[in-house]
Write a protein that holds these residues in place. Structure first.
Motif, PDB file in Angstrom:
ATOM      1  N   MET A  30       0.831  -1.198   0.000  1.00 53.62           N
ATOM      2  CA  MET A  30       0.000   0.000   0.000  1.00 53.62           C
ATOM      3  C   MET A  30       0.873   1.258   0.000  1.00 53.62           C
ATOM      4  SD  MET A  30      -3.149   0.916   2.525  1.00 53.62           S
ATOM      5  CE  MET A  30      -2.153   1.363   3.925  1.00 53.62           C
ATOM      6  N   ALA A  31       1.905   1.272   0.804  1.00 47.63           N
ATOM      7  CA  ALA A  31       2.796   2.440   0.867  1.00 47.63           C
ATOM      8  C   ALA A  31       3.496   2.682  -0.469  1.00 47.63           C
ATOM      9  CB  ALA A  31       3.827   2.246   1.971  1.00 47.63           C
ATOM     10  N   ARG A  32       3.899   1.603  -1.134  1.00 47.06           N
ATOM     11  CA  ARG A  32       4.583   1.735  -2.425  1.00 47.06           C
ATOM     12  C   ARG A  32       3.623   2.117  -3.541  1.00 47.06           C
ATOM     13  NH1 ARG A  32       6.398  -3.095  -0.677  1.00 47.06           N
ATOM     14  NH2 ARG A  32       5.121  -4.207  -2.199  1.00 47.06           N
ATOM     15  N   SER A  33       2.409   1.608  -3.526  1.00 45.68           N
ATOM     16  CA  SER A  33       1.498   1.713  -4.662  1.00 45.68           C
ATOM     17  C   SER A  33       0.498   2.851  -4.586  1.00 45.68           C
ATOM     18  CB  SER A  33       0.728   0.402  -4.810  1.00 45.68           C
ATOM     19  OG  SER A  33       1.623  -0.663  -4.962  1.00 45.68           O
ATOM     20  N   ALA A  34       0.233   3.369  -3.413  1.00 47.25           N
ATOM     21  CA  ALA A  34      -0.797   4.402  -3.267  1.00 47.25           C
ATOM     22  C   ALA A  34      -0.562   5.629  -4.153  1.00 47.25           C
ATOM     23  CB  ALA A  34      -0.949   4.800  -1.805  1.00 47.25           C
ATOM     24  N   PRO A  35       0.668   6.163  -4.256  1.00 49.14           N
ATOM     25  CA  PRO A  35       0.851   7.336  -5.116  1.00 49.14           C
ATOM     26  C   PRO A  35       0.535   7.049  -6.594  1.00 49.14           C
ATOM     27  CG  PRO A  35       2.691   7.119  -3.607  1.00 49.14           C
ATOM     28  CD  PRO A  35       1.882   5.862  -3.486  1.00 49.14           C
ATOM     29  N   ALA A  36       0.964   5.901  -7.092  1.00 56.00           N
ATOM     30  CA  ALA A  36       0.670   5.552  -8.493  1.00 56.00           C
ATOM     31  C   ALA A  36      -0.826   5.349  -8.692  1.00 56.00           C
ATOM     32  CB  ALA A  36       1.433   4.292  -8.894  1.00 56.00           C
ATOM     33  N   LEU A  37      -1.481   4.719  -7.743  1.00 56.40           N
ATOM     34  CA  LEU A  37      -2.927   4.514  -7.841  1.00 56.40           C
ATOM     35  C   LEU A  37      -3.672   5.841  -7.756  1.00 56.40           C
ATOM     36  CD1 LEU A  37      -3.357   1.299  -5.650  1.00 56.40           C
ATOM     37  CD2 LEU A  37      -3.574   1.471  -8.141  1.00 56.40           C
ATOM     38  N   THR A  40      -3.352   7.547 -11.149  1.00 55.12           N
ATOM     39  CA  THR A  40      -4.208   6.870 -12.126  1.00 55.12           C
ATOM     40  C   THR A  40      -5.675   7.209 -11.873  1.00 55.12           C
ATOM     41  OG1 THR A  40      -2.635   5.061 -12.337  1.00 55.12           O
ATOM     42  CG2 THR A  40      -4.873   4.631 -13.071  1.00 55.12           C
ATOM     43  N   ALA A  41      -6.080   7.184 -10.621  1.00 56.27           N
ATOM     44  CA  ALA A  41      -7.473   7.478 -10.276  1.00 56.27           C
ATOM     45  C   ALA A  41      -7.840   8.899 -10.693  1.00 56.27           C
ATOM     46  CB  ALA A  41      -7.708   7.275  -8.784  1.00 56.27           C
ATOM     47  N   GLU A  53     -11.220   8.686  -2.953  1.00 50.25           N
ATOM     48  CA  GLU A  53     -12.201   7.682  -2.561  1.00 50.25           C
ATOM     49  C   GLU A  53     -12.028   6.389  -3.366  1.00 50.25           C
ATOM     50  OE1 GLU A  53     -16.976   7.617  -2.501  1.00 50.25           O
ATOM     51  OE2 GLU A  53     -16.028   9.464  -1.791  1.00 50.25           O
ATOM     52  N   LEU A  54     -11.771   6.528  -4.665  1.00 52.37           N
ATOM     53  CA  LEU A  54     -11.541   5.351  -5.505  1.00 52.37           C
ATOM     54  C   LEU A  54     -10.326   4.565  -5.022  1.00 52.37           C
ATOM     55  CD1 LEU A  54     -12.196   6.629  -9.146  1.00 52.37           C
ATOM     56  CD2 LEU A  54     -13.467   4.863  -7.925  1.00 52.37           C
ATOM     57  N   VAL A  55      -9.254   5.264  -4.693  1.00 52.26           N
ATOM     58  CA  VAL A  55      -8.038   4.590  -4.232  1.00 52.26           C
ATOM     59  C   VAL A  55      -8.312   3.846  -2.922  1.00 52.26           C
ATOM     60  CG1 VAL A  55      -5.696   4.939  -3.355  1.00 52.26           C
ATOM     61  CG2 VAL A  55      -6.434   6.124  -5.414  1.00 52.26           C
ATOM     62  N   GLN A  56      -9.022   4.487  -2.007  1.00 52.16           N
ATOM     63  CA  GLN A  56      -9.340   3.818  -0.742  1.00 52.16           C
ATOM     64  C   GLN A  56     -10.166   2.556  -0.985  1.00 52.16           C
ATOM     65  OE1 GLN A  56     -11.258   6.748   1.731  1.00 52.16           O
ATOM     66  NE2 GLN A  56      -9.348   7.818   2.149  1.00 52.16           N
ATOM     67  N   GLN A  57     -11.165   2.661  -1.853  1.00 52.27           N
ATOM     68  CA  GLN A  57     -12.000   1.502  -2.141  1.00 52.27           C
ATOM     69  C   GLN A  57     -11.200   0.409  -2.847  1.00 52.27           C
ATOM     70  OE1 GLN A  57     -15.308   3.067  -4.322  1.00 52.27           O
ATOM     71  NE2 GLN A  57     -16.377   3.738  -2.483  1.00 52.27           N
ATOM     72  N   ALA A  58     -10.340   0.802  -3.781  1.00 48.63           N
ATOM     73  CA  ALA A  58      -9.531  -0.175  -4.510  1.00 48.63           C
ATOM     74  C   ALA A  58      -8.569  -0.891  -3.560  1.00 48.63           C
ATOM     75  CB  ALA A  58      -8.753   0.503  -5.634  1.00 48.63           C
ATOM     76  N   LEU A  59      -7.957  -0.149  -2.647  1.00 44.16           N
ATOM     77  CA  LEU A  59      -7.049  -0.777  -1.689  1.00 44.16           C
ATOM     78  C   LEU A  59      -7.805  -1.696  -0.730  1.00 44.16           C
ATOM     79  CD1 LEU A  59      -4.592   2.170  -0.953  1.00 44.16           C
ATOM     80  CD2 LEU A  59      -4.081   0.036  -2.153  1.00 44.16           C
ATOM     81  N   MET A  60      -9.006  -1.296  -0.347  1.00 42.23           N
ATOM     82  CA  MET A  60      -9.799  -2.144   0.528  1.00 42.23           C
ATOM     83  C   MET A  60     -10.154  -3.459  -0.174  1.00 42.23           C
ATOM     84  SD  MET A  60     -13.521  -1.475   2.272  1.00 42.23           S
ATOM     85  CE  MET A  60     -14.331  -1.514   0.684  1.00 42.23           C
ATOM     86  N   LYS A  61     -10.594  -3.373  -1.420  1.00 44.72           N
ATOM     87  CA  LYS A  61     -10.952  -4.586  -2.166  1.00 44.72           C
ATOM     88  C   LYS A  61      -9.710  -5.445  -2.424  1.00 44.72           C
ATOM     89  CE  LYS A  61     -15.148  -2.995  -4.364  1.00 44.72           C
ATOM     90  NZ  LYS A  61     -16.098  -4.081  -4.415  1.00 44.72           N
ATOM     91  N   THR A  62      -8.582  -4.807  -2.678  1.00 45.24           N
ATOM     92  CA  THR A  62      -7.346  -5.547  -2.895  1.00 45.24           C
ATOM     93  C   THR A  62      -6.922  -6.251  -1.603  1.00 45.24           C
ATOM     94  OG1 THR A  62      -6.676  -3.972  -4.593  1.00 45.24           O
ATOM     95  CG2 THR A  62      -4.945  -5.367  -3.668  1.00 45.24           C
ATOM     96  N   TYR A  63      -7.083  -5.569  -0.468  1.00 46.98           N
ATOM     97  CA  TYR A  63      -6.752  -6.194   0.814  1.00 46.98           C
ATOM     98  C   TYR A  63      -7.619  -7.427   1.066  1.00 46.98           C
ATOM     99  CZ  TYR A  63      -6.225  -7.021   5.787  1.00 46.98           C
ATOM    100  OH  TYR A  63      -6.002  -7.603   6.992  1.00 46.98           O
ATOM    101  N   LEU A  64      -8.906  -7.295   0.771  1.00 47.01           N
ATOM    102  CA  LEU A  64      -9.813  -8.425   0.989  1.00 47.01           C
ATOM    103  C   LEU A  64      -9.465  -9.622   0.104  1.00 47.01           C
ATOM    104  CD1 LEU A  64     -13.193  -6.502   1.377  1.00 47.01           C
ATOM    105  CD2 LEU A  64     -11.811  -7.575   3.181  1.00 47.01           C
TER     106      LEU A  64
END
Length: 186
Positions: A30-37, A40-41, A53-64
Motif C-alpha cells: 500500500m505504501a509503495r502503490s498508493a501514489p501511483a494509484l 491513475t485514479a 475515494e476510488l483509491v481507498q475503495q480499490a485498496l480495501m478490495k485488494t486487501y480483501l
C-alpha cells in the motif's frame, strides 16, 4: 496430548504470526502503490476527492483479496479494481464532469516552475475531455505506461480495441493540443 498433534495454543500462535506477516506485506504494498494509484485514479475521473475515494475503495478490495492478488502482480490487480470501480461509478451517474485539480499527484519533479506545471496540467486536463472509454485507455496506455495487454485486461476489452481506441484518442489529443498551440501563437 496425542503424539503427532499440536496443541490449540500452538495453532493459534501460528495463525497470529501469519496474519501479522500478511498485514505487514499489504501495508508495504500500500505504501509503495498508493501514489501511483492516486495518479491513475485522478486521470480516470478528473476529481481529487473522487480519486482519493476510488483509491481507498480499490485498496480495501485488494486487501480483501490479498491472497489472490499477491500471487500475480498486486499493482496490476489494484489497477484493475480501480478501473472497475470507476466504470461502476460512471454507469451509475451516466455523466461525468472533468474538473481541474490543484494537486495532481506527479510522478517526479520535472524541474518546471509551479506556474508552468499548473499550465501544462491544465492544458492536459482540457485535452483529456475525451469520451470515457478513450480517456481511460489513453491514460492507462500512454500516461501510466501499461502494455496493450495490461490495458485490455484492466478495462476488459480486446487488445485490438485497445489499439484502435488509443489511436483515435491520441489523434484527438493531438488535434486539441495543436489547435490550442495555433490559437496561442495567433
Amino acid at each position: 496430548m496425542v503424539a503427532g498433534r499440536s496443541s490449540p495454543d500452538k495453532v493459534q500462535a501460528i495463525d497470529i504470526v501469519v496474519v501479522a506477516d500478511t498485514e505487514a506485506e499489504f501495508a508495504g504494498f500500500m505504501a509503495r502503490s498508493a501514489p501511483a494509484l492516486a495518479r491513475t485514479a485522478w486521470l480516470l475521473c478528473g476529481d481529487t476527492h473522487q480519486a482519493e475515494e476510488l483509491v481507498q475503495q480499490a485498496l480495501m478490495k485488494t486487501y480483501l483479496a490479498w491472497p489472490k492478488a499477491r500471487q500475480g502482480e498486486p499493482l496490476a490487480y489494484a489497477r484493475r479494481v480501480l478501473a472497475n470501480l470507476r466504470i461502476d461509478r460512471w454507469r451509475r451517474r451516466r455523466r461525468e464532469v472533468l474538473m481541474a485539480s490543484d494537486a495532481l499527484p506527479d510522478r517526479t519533479d520535472t524541474g518546471q516552475s509551479p506556474a508552468d506545471q499548473h499550465a501544462e496540467r491544465d492544458r492536459l486536463t482540457r485535452a483529456l475531455l475525451l469520451p470515457t472509454k478513450q480517456r481511460r485507455i489513453v491514460v492507462l496506455r500512454h500516461l501510466e505506461g501499461l502494455t496493450e495487454r495490461e490495458v485490455a485486461d484492466a478495462v476488459g476489452v480486446s487488445v485490438g480495441t485497445v489499439k484502435s481506441t488509443a489511436s483515435r484518442g491520441i489523434t484527438r489529443l493531438r488535434e486539441v493540443l495543436e489547435a490550442e498551440d495555433a490559437a496561442g501563437t495567433s
